[in-house]
Design a protein around this motif. Structure first.
Motif, short mmCIF file in Angstrom:
data_model
loop_
_atom_site.label_atom_id
_atom_site.label_comp_id
_atom_site.label_asym_id
_atom_site.label_seq_id
_atom_site.Cartn_x
_atom_site.Cartn_y
_atom_site.Cartn_z
N ASP A 40 -25.89 -90.85 -29.63
CA ASP A 40 -26.52 -90.29 -28.43
C ASP A 40 -26.87 -91.41 -27.46
N LYS A 41 -26.78 -91.09 -26.20
CA LYS A 41 -27.22 -92.01 -25.14
C LYS A 41 -28.58 -91.50 -24.66
N ARG A 43 -32.12 -92.28 -22.09
CA ARG A 43 -32.63 -92.98 -20.91
C ARG A 43 -34.12 -93.24 -21.10
N GLY A 66 -30.43 -96.62 -23.69
CA GLY A 66 -29.33 -97.26 -24.41
C GLY A 66 -28.64 -96.28 -25.33
N LEU A 67 -27.83 -96.82 -26.20
CA LEU A 67 -27.05 -96.05 -27.15
C LEU A 67 -27.74 -96.08 -28.52
N GLU A 98 -29.03 -100.65 -22.69
CA GLU A 98 -28.02 -100.63 -21.64
C GLU A 98 -27.82 -102.02 -21.04
#
Length: 176
Positions: A40-41, A43, A66-67, A98
């Motif tokens: 999942d990304k 924010r 980030g991831l 990120e």
């Protein structure tokens, strides 16, 4: 981080993230729901963890974007890790930020200690203030010591919502 999360930066640039002991001490035995999976990304500001206890819910938001690389499934199975093994087995996610700019607003060293002392002072004032609308004000933290473990568990929905707004910077109630 000001979201009441802790982060551990690895030389590879990955970050391990968990809920700080300030939040862990407010609850007794919460149900922990991890809201994202590996891949999942996320924010900055996204809900990442839900803590529920006695019909109340608290949402913790991401301090960085980030991831998501890995998720600590053990935490959902054993929420006591939030208090007993916070920085070892009590982590929630490993994230690939990120970019380095994601880390610029984080607190380090003495800055963290000073901020946390301020948070405990704000907490003392918060609980002293909630008694104004009631007949009996709770007597907690008045000696400057740590909060009673599970302190929030005896409070009503309104107090939980105010706590989220003031300490977790959740602007509106997030239902999960």
């Amino acid at each position: 981080a000001r979201s009441h999360t802790w982060l551990n930066l690895f030389p590879s640039g990955k970050v391990r993230l968990g809920v700080d002991d300030f939040i862990g001490s407010m609850l007794d035995s919460p149900t922990v729901t991890i809201l994202h999976r590996a891949g999942d990304k996320i924010r900055r500001g996204d809900p990442i963890i839900s803590l529920k206890e006695n019909g109340h819910q608290m949402v913790i938001c991401a301090p960085i974007g980030g991831l998501v690389l890995t998720v600590n499934e053990k935490l959902g199975e054993d929420p006591s890790l939030l208090r007993t093994s916070l920085f070892s087995d009590g982590w929630t996610y490993t994230i690939q930020p990120e970019g380095l700019s994601e880390l610029k607003d984080l607190l380090l060293g003495e800055e963290t200690r000073a901020w946390m002392q301020g948070e405990f002072a704000r907490l003392r004032d918060f609980f002293a203030g909630i008694g104004r609308s009631r007949t009996l004000a709770p007597a907690v933290l008045q000696d400057g010591g740590p909060p009673i473990p599970g302190l929030l568990t005896s409070m009503d929905d309104g107090v939980w919502e105010q706590f989220e707004q003031q300490f977790l910077q959740v602007e509106k109630k997030v239902e999960l």
